[in-house]
Motif scaffolding. Structure first.
Motif, PDB file in Angstrom:
ATOM      1  N   MET A 104      -4.987  11.219  -0.625  1.00 30.37           N
ATOM      2  CA  MET A 104      -3.896  10.368  -0.385  1.00 30.37           C
ATOM      3  C   MET A 104      -4.163   8.758   0.453  1.00 30.37           C
ATOM      4  SD  MET A 104      -0.388  12.098   0.623  1.00 30.37           S
ATOM      5  CE  MET A 104       0.989  10.980   1.031  1.00 30.37           C
ATOM      6  N   PHE A 106      -2.035   5.747   2.459  1.00 27.90           N
ATOM      7  CA  PHE A 106      -0.914   5.402   3.085  1.00 27.90           C
ATOM      8  C   PHE A 106      -0.630   3.996   3.226  1.00 27.90           C
ATOM      9  CE2 PHE A 106       0.044   9.659   4.196  1.00 27.90           C
ATOM     10  CZ  PHE A 106      -1.137  10.430   4.403  1.00 27.90           C
ATOM     11  N   GLN A 107       0.730   3.924   3.556  1.00 29.74           N
ATOM     12  CA  GLN A 107       1.285   2.662   3.537  1.00 29.74           C
ATOM     13  C   GLN A 107       0.622   1.836   4.565  1.00 29.74           C
ATOM     14  OE1 GLN A 107       5.480   2.942   4.004  1.00 29.74           O
ATOM     15  NE2 GLN A 107       5.747   1.087   4.257  1.00 29.74           N
ATOM     16  N   GLU A 108       0.267   1.926   5.821  1.00 36.11           N
ATOM     17  CA  GLU A 108      -0.207   1.017   6.831  1.00 36.11           C
ATOM     18  C   GLU A 108      -1.355   1.094   7.035  1.00 36.11           C
ATOM     19  OE1 GLU A 108       2.581  -0.064  10.414  1.00 36.11           O
ATOM     20  OE2 GLU A 108       3.682   1.564   9.345  1.00 36.11           O
ATOM     21  N   VAL A 111      -2.937   1.778  11.045  1.00 38.58           N
ATOM     22  CA  VAL A 111      -2.711   2.966  11.824  1.00 38.58           C
ATOM     23  C   VAL A 111      -3.430   4.271  11.017  1.00 38.58           C
ATOM     24  CG1 VAL A 111      -0.645   1.973  13.462  1.00 38.58           C
ATOM     25  CG2 VAL A 111      -0.275   3.268  11.162  1.00 38.58           C
ATOM     26  N   ALA A 112      -4.003   3.832  10.139  1.00 41.15           N
ATOM     27  CA  ALA A 112      -4.410   5.012   9.272  1.00 41.15           C
ATOM     28  C   ALA A 112      -5.807   5.506   9.855  1.00 41.15           C
ATOM     29  CB  ALA A 112      -4.557   4.757   7.551  1.00 41.15           C
ATOM     30  N   LEU A 174      -9.492   2.264   3.635  1.00 41.02           N
ATOM     31  CA  LEU A 174      -8.785   3.602   3.517  1.00 41.02           C
ATOM     32  C   LEU A 174      -8.919   3.829   1.977  1.00 41.02           C
ATOM     33  CD1 LEU A 174      -6.891   5.426   4.746  1.00 41.02           C
ATOM     34  CD2 LEU A 174      -4.919   3.718   3.878  1.00 41.02           C
TER      35      LEU A 174
ATOM     36  N   GLN C 225      -0.124   8.000  12.585  1.00 45.55           N
ATOM     37  CA  GLN C 225      -0.514   8.115  11.194  1.00 45.55           C
ATOM     38  C   GLN C 225      -1.788   8.394  10.871  1.00 45.55           C
ATOM     39  OE1 GLN C 225       0.928   8.138   8.149  1.00 45.55           O
ATOM     40  NE2 GLN C 225       1.108   5.808   7.580  1.00 45.55           N
ATOM     41  N   TYR C 226      -2.907   8.339  11.963  1.00 43.62           N
ATOM     42  CA  TYR C 226      -4.111   8.671  11.503  1.00 43.62           C
ATOM     43  C   TYR C 226      -4.408  10.109  11.668  1.00 43.62           C
ATOM     44  CZ  TYR C 226      -4.899   9.022  16.572  1.00 43.62           C
ATOM     45  OH  TYR C 226      -5.087   9.463  17.763  1.00 43.62           O
ATOM     46  N   CYS C 229      -3.457  11.021   8.098  1.00 42.86           N
ATOM     47  CA  CYS C 229      -4.690  10.751   7.221  1.00 42.86           C
ATOM     48  C   CYS C 229      -5.660  11.620   7.285  1.00 42.86           C
ATOM     49  CB  CYS C 229      -5.014   9.338   7.766  1.00 42.86           C
ATOM     50  SG  CYS C 229      -4.778   7.892   6.872  1.00 42.86           S
ATOM     51  N   ALA C 232      -5.118  14.869   5.551  1.00 34.92           N
ATOM     52  CA  ALA C 232      -5.046  14.553   4.100  1.00 34.92           C
ATOM     53  C   ALA C 232      -6.509  14.547   3.762  1.00 34.92           C
ATOM     54  CB  ALA C 232      -4.349  13.124   3.764  1.00 34.92           C
TER      55      ALA C 232
END
Lengths: 342, 622, 331
Positions: A104, A106-108, A111-112, A174, C225-226, C229, C232
């Motif tokens: 998956m 993600f959007q941002e 901050v991922a 990412l 968020q991380y 991630c 995931a």
């Protein structure tokens, strides 16, 4: 066409509920769709219609407060079908799938990544988890993927921290992290929304080329209809926790059936229209999915509604021929009439 | 017949031997078995002193006496100190290290007789040389920081006496004019009058010669210390000598020489029995009975009490209010009540600086009517009740029952409560009521009584109790308390007007021995005679000093007592210091396993506080 | 990085000079000096000094010089010979007096520090992972009690209950037997029992703050968020909590360690007095009360040095922990 191939994932009657003090929140109320290997399914809808929750439910990474119902049947690499919802969200089986079979993004991208560790080590973590324990080999694999996504100077970048990357670069990283294990399916939750337009185009191109190379399926979630047109083979339109219309991109764009889809298509700004023309928008806003009664969710805002039917009975999904499906009483009646007249 | 005669002769011979074998046999503690010491009879002097007071039980050897205190220098020293003479609870002096003290006809030469065969705790003989050398080398050259004490100073000329050796066990102290009470004076001022010459000779000589390096090297080698200052070293090793390892003494207990147990500033230390101790009990057992005194350093009084309750510590003074707690504890503890010598409870004493700079105040404080007014304007019944929670009775600054000079009249002097009479007395003393309802001086100056005290000793609370009465009688007061250092500075600078709850109250065992203990100057903590200078004294204070000077020249016991009574009479008439609450007694809480602890003794520094309990006679019976 | 550390260390020198000056100035500020308190203490025991004897004492102790000369001599001694002066109260070199208690103080302090963090961190993480569960409430409650209760009161209460139950007052770390005979194996259980009281009293006072901080930080990090991630990606919950969240959550905790170095050296004073622990804190208090100025001055100076060093170390640790800080330093 698609009947001969088996879908890689089949979502059946997926529901996601959140118990709150005020009552039961049902952001996802019976979602059905399937994705075939190598194809891109776009999941479209306004903010708050339940897209993200649906996609996160597949991997089981929703918040603890959410409970999921229904089935998510995933065909793994050994051709065995597994119901992902039955797996323990903290257990080993789903963790073996996450990142390896289904990834998956993600959007941002900003901050991922964790700011404490280098980009390279975070990408490498996926490699070490799923592919090999050999540190040297894993690093090579990760570097290769970084180059593949177009990160220039990959060796140097490998040891740099997220705050040293630009937004576009981070999204590439990412993607690299998601794809390093060559998953069979990618879920992309609004991957370009936070990027500016030129970078957007680059990223989308990258995704397409990687898809071709790796042969993976993509669930592409977005509210940007322009992107959908470019990226997706098929499209599912979601409203208030339900899929209201499914079809090929062409079918949806050229021949939208559901009043909501019609409204969406109408609201897209067309190149060439006059400046003075006002942007069309659908009346009203998406209601809160709290303590919902049976009936069509779009009832309040629908211009084609049938009193006494649309507000009392849940519309069932009907097939309009081939891949085009719609869930609407009006469409159903129209289709029955056609069938009768034929 | 020949047979009979030879038989009789044989019998005579045998009989003549009996006295020899009937010579006393001495026994020692099992502690000394296998320690390689000479037999106990050789360690004791030819005529050891016998501790056979009526209340003493014959004891058994062994065990440890456990103490806890933040003892400082004297806390360790006083209980085990052995002076040439020692006091009894009735205030008279008896032989101790010295066997006898004989004056010549005119009391100008005193001959002191020591005990033959007495030894230091390291086995070296103790002789008159140690006493004479101590005076001539150490005192005359001030090596111990104290120099020549008052007892050695001539009564008239103040010149130091001459101390000379007669033989190994006799020495003389010669004055120019008669010194009538030398043994008692000695026991108050200098007590021991000796030091181990064989240990300190080199060090003291180096100090006298001004050879600092050698002196320090010698001194540090003796005690394993790290002194850097000769003056301090001399003081510590020759004046506080019992606190240093490696210094032999005549005391029943000597500081341990084991590392980790011989630092009195450390957490734990031990005083171990002296193998050459020169006292025995009535059965010839060499004292002391108990093997060791162990000390735990605990700074807080409440913590000391806690340790007493659980048996970690064997004895402790306790306040009256803590006695119920002590008696309730699981450990069996006995309470012993000792008399005190204070004139009125110290916390309630009010001292006026009779020598204050301000002329108005000086005249006022020296005026008896003012003092009487200050005394009777207070309701003592109420004050005593609040002040002591009901434990103490109303009282005045006067000798206690049993002390010389006690009279019921004096004990109840000025203790009535009469505000109107007080006001009349104030006016008689020259004060004038001002418009603010407070008295002022006749010349118009504002009169404020500035009372000070040392912080954190309860004076602030006492002031709160007393002040309303003063105010009601028209006396405006202020109160300030600060820490000890500040107060002492002020006292030295004569900047104190009036002091409440002095650290050391007035009153002591004997007005002859410690005249300074009775007058307000005591609060300044400087030696009275000589500092409360004669030129500052007027009226009855001057008379007091003159009587004391006369006393110093009087030898006859009856005449001396008469002079003392006259001095006490002056105190009674003038009542220079006031007190509002009667003195309380001193209570010792002692673990039941400790035997021979005396009951009904008197607590005084002259009696060396715990020293008069004679810990060498205590023994342990579980 | 090295130049940064170098610069910081260089800054120590002017800071210490100012601090030492201030310390000395303040210590000698109250009227009187060591001789005054010495004379007073002696008087309390019955020994009287005349004015000239007192003057002699002043000369003896070197207290008759004006204070800036005393200060200068002191600093000269430290810089040229490493001689921190003489303690009047103890009659020995200041350094000896400090060394006497140093090992015990360090040992006690380290144990308490380890206890504090060893207990608080897991509890904080648990509370964050099980937010609003019964365990969260119960553990936080105990943390609050530990911090809300004054240390000395807690110490007294604990000692009281032990006395009532066993008839023994476990005052101090060492029993008389231990002091007489040295440490032996049979004493270890009692020693551990005696250590437990100061451990609980002093340790719990700091735990609440750490628990709540860690808990709040962890909750913050978990919402990021991380973590989503990482999940995931297939990371286990354990990795997410300890590798990712905790490292970020430690930021304020590490900052807090800056002050710990100083606390390790002197130990807690009030608690030490109440429980009769032979550590550095009571020594400083007594030195200040009696104006034993070289001893007091040296202890406070050492504390100042430790604060400076501690701050530097915690800054370095923070930079190591969080790369963003490193980056900010560089730019």
């Amino acid at each position: 066409m698609s009947e001969t191939k088996q879908p890689i994932i089949q979502v059946k009657n997926l529901g996601v509920n959140i118990k709150m003090d005020e009552g039961l929140l049902t952001p996802v109320r019976g979602v059905d769709f399937e994705i075939y290997p190598g194809e891109t399914l776009g999941l479209v809808g306004e903010s708050g219609c339940g897209k993200s929750l649906t996609s996160k439910a597949i991997l089981g990474i929703n918040d603890k407060k959410c409970t999921s119902t229904g089935e998510i049947l995933f065909r793994d690499e050994t051709d065995k079908v597994v119901d992902l919802l039955k797996l323990n969200p903290r257990g080993k089986e789903i963790r073996a799938i996450r990142g390896k079979q289904i990834s998956m993004i993600f959007q941002e991208p900003m901050v991922a990544f964790s700011p404490m560790y280098t980009i390279g080590s975070q990408i490498n973590e996926a490699t070490l988890l799923h592919i090999t324990r050999d540190k040297k080999k894993a690093r090579e694999i990760s570097l290769e993927m970084m180059k593949m996504v177009g990160i220039a100077n990959a060796e140097k970048r490998y040891d740099q921290y997220p705050h040293e990357f630009s937004g576009g670069m981070l999204q590439r990283a990412l993607i690299a992290m998601a794809l390093v294990c060559r998953p069979r399916m990618l879920i992309a939750d609004e991957p370009t929304t936070a990027l500016d337009v030129t970078i957007q185009a680059q990223i989308l191109e990258l995704m397409q080329s990687l898809q071709k190379e790796l042969g993976m399926a993509i669930l592409f979630i977005t509210h940007d209809l322009g992107t959908v047109a470019k990226m997706c083979d098929r499209v599912a339109v979601m409203y208030l926790g339900k899929i209201v219309e499914t079809g090929t991109a062409r079918e949806i764009y050229k021949n939208p059936q559901h009043p909501y889809t019609k409204g969406l298509m109408g609201s897209v700004h067309k190149i060439g229209s006059l400046k003075a023309d006002r942007l069309f928008s659908i009346e009203g806003t998406v209601p809160l999915a709290l303590n919902l009664q049976p009936g069509c969710g779009f009832y309040e805002r629908c211009g084609d509604r049938i009193e006494g039917v649309c507000n009392k009975i849940d519309p069932e999904t009907i097939n309009l021929g081939g891949t085009h499906c719609v869930a609407c009483h009006r469409c159903k009646r129209a289709a029955e009439k056609e069938a009768v007249t034929e | 017949m020949k047979k009979l005669i030879s038989l009789a002769l044989a019998l005579l011979m045998v009989l003549s031997m009996i006295p020899a074998s009937a010579e006393a046999t001495y026994t020692e503690a099992p502690y000394w078995a296998d320690k390689g010491l000479p037999p106990v009879a050789e360690r004791l002097p030819l005529e050891p002193m016998v501790e056979d007071a009526a209340y003493l039980e014959i004891g058994t050897y062994g065990g440890e006496l456990k103490r806890a205190a933040d003892t400082g220098n004297w806390g360790n020293g006083k209980p085990i100190e052995e002076g040439l003479f020692r006091f009894k609870t009735d205030g008279t002096v008896e032989p101790n290290v010295a066997k006898k003290a004989e004056p010549n006809a005119d009391y100008t030469v005193w001959t002191i007789y020591l005990r033959e065969g007495m030894k230091w705790s390291d086995g070296v003989p103790f002789t008159a040389e140690d006493c004479v050398w101590f005076y001539n080398a150490v005192c005359l050259n001030k090596v111990d920081g104290k120099g020549v004490r008052d007892c050695h100073k001539d009564a008239e000329t103040k010149n130091p006496a001459k101390v000379e050796k007669v033989d190994d066990y006799t020495f003389t102290v010669t004055f120019e004019t008669p010194k009538y009470n030398f043994p008692a004076d000695l026991t108050v001022d200098l007590k021991w009058h000796y030091a181990p010459k064989h240990i300190f000779e080199k060090m003291v000589q180096a100090v006298i010669d001004g050879d600092t390096e050698t002196a320090l090297a010698e001194g540090n080698a003796i005690c394993g210390g790290s002194f850097v200052d000769v003056g301090k070293m001399g003081k510590e090793l020759l004046y506080y000598f019992w606190n240093y390892p490696g210094v032999p003494t005549l005391n029943p207990y000597v500081l341990s020489t084991e590392a980790g147990k011989n630092n009195i500033k450390g957490e734990y230390y031990e005083y171990v029995r002296n193998p050459y101790y020169w006292k025995v009990d009535a059965n010839g057992q060499q004292l002391p009975y108990i093997d060791k005194i162990t000390g735990l350093t605990v700074s807080n009084v409440d913590q000391q009490l806690m340790l007493l309750l659980d048996g970690t510590v064997d004895f402790q003074t306790v306040a009256m209010e803590d006695i119920p707690t002590v008696l309730e504890s699981k450990t069996k503890i006995n309470i012993y009540q000792w008399g005190t010598t204070g004139w009125g409870d110290t916390g309630s004493q009010l001292h006026f600086n009779l020598n204050v700079d301000d002329a108005n105040l000086k005249a006022l404080f020296n005026n008896k009517d003012f003092r009487q007014g200050m005394s009777i304007c207070v309701d003592r019944e109420e004050v005593a009740g609040i002040y002591s929670g009901g434990w103490c009775l109303p009282g005045q600054a006067a000798p206690q029952i049993g002390a010389l000079g006690y009279s019921e009249e004096w004990a109840n002097q000025w203790i009535e409560y009469d505000v109107n009479k007080a006001k009349t007395l104030f006016e008689q003393a020259g004060l004038v009521m001002g418009s603010d309802n407070f008295y002022d001086f006749a010349d118009g100056t504002d009169f404020v009584l500035n009372i000070v005290s040392v912080a954190d000793n309860g004076a602030a609370d006492t002031y709160k109790i007393l002040e309303p009465y003063f105010r009601a009688a028209g006396i405006k007061c202020t109160f300030k308390d600060s820490d000890r250092g500040n107060i002492d500075n002020d006292l030295m600078a004569n900047a104190v007007q009036c002091m409440l709850s002095p650290v050391t109250g007035i009153g002591d065992v004997s007005i002859a021995l410690k005249p300074n203990a009775m007058i307000p100057g005591k609060a300044t903590n400087v030696a009275w005679y000589g500092t409360m200078k004669k030129e500052n004294a007027t009226g009855d204070l001057l008379k007091l000093i003159e009587l004391y000077e006369q006393l110093a020249k009087t030898g006859d016991a009856a005449a001396r007592q008469d002079l003392e009574l006259q001095m006490l009479k002056l105190h009674q008439e003038n009542q220079w210091t006031l007190a509002y609450v009667q003195s309380d007694l001193q209570y010792w809480a002692v673990n039941d396993r400790i035997k021979n602890f005396p009951d009904g003794a008197v607590a005084s520094d002259i009696y060396r506080d715990l020293g008069i309990a004679h810990c060498q006679c205590w023994f342990i019976k579980e | 990085m090295l130049s940064y550390i170098g610069k910081r260390i260089l800054m120590f020198i002017p800071t210490l000079i100012i601090i030492s000056f201030l310390i000395f100035f303040i210590i000698q500020l109250p009227p009187g000096d060591y001789v005054t308190s010495y004379v007073a203490a002696m008087a309390a025991e019955g020994e009287i000094f005349t004015a000239e004897q007192i003057a002699d004492l002043r000369v003896q102790f070197g207290l008759d010089d004006p204070w800036f000369i005393q200060y200068f001599n002191w600093v000269k001694g430290i810089v040229t010979e490493g001689d921190f002066g003489y303690s009047f109260e103890y009659g020995r070199d200041v350094w000896d007096v400090i060394m006497d208690r140093l090992y015990l103080t360090l040992a006690v302090s380290f144990i308490i520090l380890i206890f504090q963090y060893g207990v608080s961190l897991p509890i904080g993480i648990y509370c964050a992972n099980h937010q609003y569960s019964a365990g969260d409430y119960v553990l936080s409650f105990f943390g609050f009690i530990g911090t809300a209760t004054p240390n000395f009161l807690l110490a007294i209460i604990i000692m009281y209950y032990i006395y009532v139950k066993t008839g023994n007052v476990y005052l101090g770390l060492f029993s008389t037997e231990m002091l007489q005979n040295g440490m032996r194996w049979e004493y270890v259980p009692e020693f551990l029992g005696r250590c437990a009281i100061p451990l609980i009293v002093i340790g719990t006072s700091g735990t609440c703050g750490i628990i709540r901080t860690v808990r709040a930080q962890m909750l913050d990090e978990q919402a990021r968020q991380y973590t989503l991630c990482a999940r995931a990606k297939g990371c286990s919950e354990w990795t997410i909590t300890y590798k990712y969240c905790l490292r970020a959550a430690l930021n304020p905790v590490v900052s807090g360690l800056a002050g710990s170095l100083r606390t390790i050296f002197s130990g807690s004073t009030v608690s030490a007095i109440v429980m009769n622990l032979a550590i550095q804190g009571p020594v400083l208090l007594a030195a200040l009360k009696s104006q034993d100025m070289y001893l007091a001055g040296t202890i406070v100076l050492i504390q100042a040095v430790l604060v400076l060093v501690g701050t530097l170390l915690s800054d370095i640790a923070l930079a190591w922990l969080d790369p963003r800080i490193r980056f900010a330093e560089r730019s």
